[in-house]
Write a protein that holds these residues in place. Structure first.
Motif, short mmCIF file in Angstrom:
data_model
loop_
_atom_site.label_atom_id
_atom_site.label_comp_id
_atom_site.label_asym_id
_atom_site.label_seq_id
_atom_site.Cartn_x
_atom_site.Cartn_y
_atom_site.Cartn_z
N UNK A 284 0.81 -1.22 0.00
CA UNK A 284 0.00 0.00 0.00
C UNK A 284 0.84 1.27 0.00
N UNK A 285 1.97 1.26 0.69
CA UNK A 285 2.81 2.45 0.72
C UNK A 285 3.35 2.76 -0.67
N UNK A 286 3.78 1.74 -1.37
CA UNK A 286 4.27 1.94 -2.74
C UNK A 286 3.15 2.42 -3.65
N UNK A 287 1.96 1.85 -3.45
CA UNK A 287 0.81 2.25 -4.26
C UNK A 287 0.50 3.74 -4.09
N UNK A 288 0.50 4.19 -2.84
CA UNK A 288 0.21 5.60 -2.58
C UNK A 288 1.26 6.50 -3.23
N UNK A 289 2.52 6.12 -3.14
CA UNK A 289 3.59 6.93 -3.72
C UNK A 289 3.50 6.97 -5.24
N UNK A 290 3.27 5.83 -5.86
CA UNK A 290 3.19 5.76 -7.32
C UNK A 290 1.95 6.51 -7.83
N UNK A 291 0.83 6.38 -7.10
CA UNK A 291 -0.39 7.06 -7.51
C UNK A 291 -0.23 8.58 -7.39
N UNK A 292 0.44 9.02 -6.33
CA UNK A 292 0.66 10.46 -6.14
C UNK A 292 1.54 11.02 -7.25
N UNK A 293 2.57 10.28 -7.63
CA UNK A 293 3.45 10.72 -8.71
C UNK A 293 2.69 10.77 -10.03
N UNK A 294 1.84 9.78 -10.26
CA UNK A 294 1.03 9.75 -11.48
C UNK A 294 0.08 10.95 -11.53
N UNK A 295 -0.55 11.23 -10.39
CA UNK A 295 -1.50 12.35 -10.32
C UNK A 295 -0.80 13.69 -10.54
N UNK A 296 0.45 13.78 -10.11
CA UNK A 296 1.23 15.02 -10.27
C UNK A 296 1.87 15.13 -11.66
N UNK A 297 1.54 14.19 -12.54
CA UNK A 297 2.06 14.17 -13.92
C UNK A 297 3.58 14.03 -13.97
#
Length: 312
Positions: A151-164
């Motif tokens: 879950x920690x990796x998921x949150x980090x990867x999703x945040x980076x994706x959202x920030x383009x």
């Protein structure tokens, strides 16, 4: 369980819909995921459950408490995977054309998720049917996908994706010729007003931006490199059809499933390059993949046809 998040509405945010305001906040959830959390009663406004259409007021206190995760009921299936990279936090897989990413009506098994579950533990943030899936590509699009193992990796990867900040580079063969060498398609997307299975460029739709560069020109066709700034459903396919250059093999958005008498299994669209940040080490990771055999076969055929034309 992930920690609860609290947001206090500012004057600038007041007057907006709850789901819209939350989707613009610095969270790791997509707007659709937030809508599901609101519907499930996991989002409280001043201690009360509300609908996602609730109009927020200044000083409203919003608490988002994700539900307890549970073991997935999906069946793990021993399906071969083309794993490009793997560590303790994530893996990158090269998805073949024709494979559905996650189970859905009509596709209960045989998906990428079923194969991944057999291979490794996955994050639980996206719930029962999309464990590990940070982003997706269409069934008949091939190429690279990042998958979260916790879950920690998921949150980090999703945040980076959202920030383009994640780079996703696609190759597509399209109909027609381009006078320019590069350009940008900036056109909002939403559900098609007449066909609910399709997307379309519509006024008031969600922002969608696609950058393109010409890689190679043929007689009547062009090979493009495409970079996503946003990641809407069917974005590349709809944008290219909108400017009159549908992806070859995409019979949903305007092209037949044959070229050079070759029967195509789907659109010639491939997620070729992926650049992301490793969540723990913060190292920049770059991955590249070969075009599928059918894609290369078509390009070779077009080059042969062009050489015949040049020798006339």
């Amino acid at each position: 369980m992930a920690d609860a998040q609290t947001i206090v509405i500012t004057a600038d945010q007041a007057g907006g819909r709850l789901d819209a305001v939350l989707s613009q906040a610095d969270l790791t959830y997509s707007r659709s995921a937030l809508a599901n959390l609101i519907k499930a009663g996991c989002v409280l406004v001043n201690g009360q459950t509300v609908k996602r259409s609730y109009v927020v007021k200044e000083a409203d206190e919003i608490v988002i408490t994700p539900p307890e995760t549970k073991e997935t009921a999906l069946e793990a299936e021993n399906i071969p995977l083309d794993i490009v990279y793997e560590d303790d936090d994530l893996l990158v897989v090269n998805k073949p054309q024709g494979m559905v990413v996650h189970p859905a009506p009509g596709h209960p098994g045989g998906t990428l998720v079923n194969a991944l579950l057999y291979h490794a533990p996955l994050s639980t943030i996206n719930g029962e049917f999309r464990p590990g899936i940070v982003h997706r590509i269409d069934r008949d699009t091939s190429g690279l996908l990042m998958v979260a193992k916790n879950d920690a990796a998921h949150q980090a990867l999703a945040a980076e994706l959202k920030a383009h900040k994640t780079q996703r580079i696609y190759y597509a063969l399209v109909r027609g010729n381009f006078t320019e060498n590069e350009g940008t398609i900036d056109a909002p997307l939403g559900r098609h007003p007449k066909d609910r299975q399709k997307q379309a460029v519509i006024a008031g739709g969600r922002e969608a931006v696609t950058h393109f560069k010409v890689v190679e020109r043929f007689q009547g066709y062009t090979l493009l490199e495409l970079a996503l700034e946003t990641g809407r459903t069917h974005q590349i396919r709809v944008h290219l059809a909108y400017i009159g250059h549908p992806v070859i093999g995409d019979n949903v958005y305007g092209h037949q499933d044959k070229i050079l008498n070759i029967k195509l299994p789907g659109q010639l669209l491939h997620a070729k390059t992926l650049v992301l940040t490793q969540p723990q080490t913060q190292e920049t990771l770059r991955f590249d993949s070969e075009l599928p055999a059918i894609f290369q076969q078509v390009l070779t055929g077009l080059r042969v046809e062009d050489s015949k034309f040049d020798n006339q």
